[in-house]
Design an enzyme around this catalytic site. Structure first.
Site, short mmCIF file in Angstrom:
data_model
loop_
_atom_site.label_atom_id
_atom_site.label_comp_id
_atom_site.label_asym_id
_atom_site.label_seq_id
_atom_site.Cartn_x
_atom_site.Cartn_y
_atom_site.Cartn_z
N GLY A 15 0.85 -1.13 0.04
CA GLY A 15 0.10 0.00 -0.07
C GLY A 15 0.77 1.41 0.04
O GLY A 15 1.96 1.19 0.55
N ARG A 76 0.71 -5.45 -6.65
CA ARG A 76 0.75 -6.58 -6.33
C ARG A 76 1.45 -7.47 -7.36
O ARG A 76 1.17 -7.29 -8.60
CB ARG A 76 -0.75 -7.35 -5.97
CG ARG A 76 -1.38 -6.45 -4.72
CD ARG A 76 -2.27 -7.17 -4.41
NE ARG A 76 -3.11 -6.49 -3.25
CZ ARG A 76 -2.64 -6.23 -2.04
NH1 ARG A 76 -1.74 -6.64 -1.55
NH2 ARG A 76 -3.25 -5.61 -1.17
N SER A 77 2.14 -8.40 -7.26
CA SER A 77 2.78 -9.56 -7.90
C SER A 77 2.62 -10.83 -7.60
O SER A 77 3.62 -11.34 -6.78
CB SER A 77 4.19 -9.11 -8.16
OG SER A 77 4.81 -9.78 -8.99
N ASP A 107 5.45 -5.64 5.71
CA ASP A 107 5.90 -6.81 6.03
C ASP A 107 6.02 -7.70 4.52
O ASP A 107 6.94 -8.46 4.51
CB ASP A 107 5.14 -7.58 7.22
CG ASP A 107 3.70 -7.56 7.13
OD1 ASP A 107 3.09 -6.98 5.83
OD2 ASP A 107 2.99 -7.96 8.07
N THR A 130 4.26 2.44 5.66
CA THR A 130 2.75 1.83 5.90
C THR A 130 2.16 2.69 6.73
O THR A 130 2.84 3.18 7.92
CB THR A 130 2.82 0.38 6.13
OG1 THR A 130 1.58 0.22 6.68
CG2 THR A 130 3.66 0.29 7.38
N ASP A 132 -0.16 1.90 8.71
CA ASP A 132 -0.59 1.23 9.73
C ASP A 132 0.42 1.32 11.20
O ASP A 132 -0.28 1.01 12.29
CB ASP A 132 -0.93 -0.16 9.50
CG ASP A 132 -1.87 -0.42 8.12
OD1 ASP A 132 -2.82 0.40 8.38
OD2 ASP A 132 -2.37 -1.33 7.77
N ASP A 134 2.51 -0.69 11.94
CA ASP A 134 2.50 -2.23 12.60
C ASP A 134 3.93 -2.92 12.33
O ASP A 134 3.83 -4.12 12.31
CB ASP A 134 1.19 -2.92 11.84
CG ASP A 134 1.21 -3.03 10.33
OD1 ASP A 134 2.21 -2.43 9.88
OD2 ASP A 134 0.41 -3.87 9.97
N ARG A 176 -6.22 -2.61 9.75
CA ARG A 176 -5.93 -4.08 9.30
C ARG A 176 -6.00 -4.56 10.51
O ARG A 176 -7.10 -4.66 11.24
CB ARG A 176 -4.89 -4.36 8.73
CG ARG A 176 -4.94 -5.54 7.69
CD ARG A 176 -3.63 -5.96 6.87
NE ARG A 176 -2.48 -5.71 7.60
CZ ARG A 176 -0.96 -5.98 7.01
NH1 ARG A 176 -1.19 -6.51 5.72
NH2 ARG A 176 -0.11 -5.60 7.54
N GLY A 190 -10.53 13.19 20.85
CA GLY A 190 -11.19 13.39 22.01
C GLY A 190 -12.36 12.47 21.98
O GLY A 190 -13.52 12.79 22.15
N SER A 220 -23.84 14.16 22.02
CA SER A 220 -23.35 13.49 20.89
C SER A 220 -22.20 12.80 21.30
O SER A 220 -21.71 13.04 22.11
CB SER A 220 -22.91 14.41 19.78
OG SER A 220 -21.96 15.43 20.16
N HIS A 258 -9.72 5.14 1.94
CA HIS A 258 -8.32 5.51 1.38
C HIS A 258 -7.88 7.03 1.54
O HIS A 258 -6.76 7.23 1.03
CB HIS A 258 -8.42 5.11 -0.10
CG HIS A 258 -8.21 3.49 -0.28
ND1 HIS A 258 -9.39 2.91 -0.07
CD2 HIS A 258 -7.12 2.80 -0.57
CE1 HIS A 258 -8.85 1.36 -0.18
NE2 HIS A 258 -7.62 1.40 -0.47
#
Length: 328
Positions: A15, A76-77, A107, A130, A132, A134, A176, A190, A220, A258
């Site tokens: 990504g 992608r491959s 990764d 990335t 993320d 992660d 993810r 918040g 709310s 995205h």
């Protein structure tokens, strides 16, 4: 010491993330500084298989530090997952006389690099890119800070409409299997509740938390949900469940999607990408391979690629505690 490095290839895979262009720029300019050639590989590992390379000079990467996405594209491959595909990629690399690769991604990107190195002994250094956050072996991945700022800005705007209509908003963010964006953006914006895959809040506890919020006088609420959260099959099912049990709330769902990957990178991401890009080139010139460069306690550090892939970046438990206190 292995073969002398005189030509380095750089690719982006997985990504896209804001700051990848800043990392490409850093790799290219570090190569220029050390008087070696740099080749950009287009469309990640698929570009390796198809020999889609282009020599990049310091001037070729002018004015890209502020651009989101990746000028080298990403794809992608499935072919690269086969031994035949990797052999084809290696023959193209040999033909182009590329001595080593810098891999910018996550990764999956690093796993591909490790397998490639194992089969063909081509030195590889990974740079974590990335949103993320992660990846083990770095406090921050390239793109994470920008994504956080994007999410906080959007939640601030959603809160305006939530408070105008006495609404409960479920805001789904990317992540993810990791809740870093949800947790940090939730605290920063918040949010009344934060749902992440690392902590299973459970439907009953969520309802009780929302009822407590309602009793405290809040008209709310914002609930930030990581896309990998385990409560309910998806955020829409979760919203339906709450609406059935708390009819006093007008429930809405906003999936940010995205937009979190786009936009001009923050200053932090630009500086991080520059530091890691330079270090990646220097490691290759020092004869190192199968390492990832990252930032630990504001110092550039290295981690074995297999550790970066196998281990998991842990969620900050203290920040979870802070989020509970802040939601009162």
């Amino acid at each position: 010491m292995g073969k002398k490095i005189s030509r380095i290839g750089v690719l982006t895979s997985g990504g896209d993330a804001p700051g990848m262009n800043a990392a490409i720029r850093a790799v290219v300019r570090a190569c220029a500084y050390y008087n070696i050639e740099c080749y950009g590989v287009y469309r990640g590992y698929q570009g390796l298989i198809e020999g889609d390379f282009k020599q990049l000079t310091a001037r070729d990467v002018s004015n890209i530090i502020n651009r989101g996405g990746t000028i080298l594209k990403s794809a992608r491959s499935t072919e690269f997952r086969t031994k035949e595909g990797r052999e084809k990629a290696y023959q193209n690399i040999k033909k182009a006389e590329i001595d080593a690769l810098v891999l910018i991604g996550g990764d999956g990107t690093f796993t591909g690099g490790m397998v490639f190195n194992e089969e063909h002994m081509l030195p590889c250094i990974g740079i974590p890119g990335t949103i993320d956050n992660d990846i083990y072996g770095t406090n921050f991945t390239i793109g994470y800070d920008t994504a956080l700022n994007t999410v906080v800005e959007v939640i601030d705007k959603i809160r305006d409409t939530a408070s105008s209509h006495n609404r409960l908003f479920f805001v789904e963010v990317m992540g993810r299997d990791a809740g870093f964006i949800a947790l940090n953006a939730g605290v920063g914006a918040g949010a009344e509740e934060i749902l992440i895959p690392e902590e299973d809040l459970g439907l009953d506890r969520l309802l009780e938390s929302l009822k407590r919020t309602k009793r405290s006088g809040k008209s709310s609420s914002i609930v930030v949900v990581s896309e990998g959260d385990k409560i309910g099959k998806n955020v829409f099912e979760l919203a339906d469940y709450v609406e059935e049990n708390m009819p006093q709330y007008d429930v809405r769902v906003s999936v940010l999607g995205h937009m979190q990957r786009g936009g001009s990178p923050s200053c932090f991401d630009r500086v991080l990408a520059s530091r890691l890009g330079v270090k990646a080139v220097e490691l290759l010139l020092d004869g190192k391979s199968n390492l990832m460069v990252g930032l630990i306690d504001n110092k550039v550090a290295t981690t074995e690629l297999d550790l970066a892939v196998k281990e998991h970046h842990k969620i900050n438990k203290d920040l979870l505690r802070v989020s509970d206190i802040m939601s009162i």
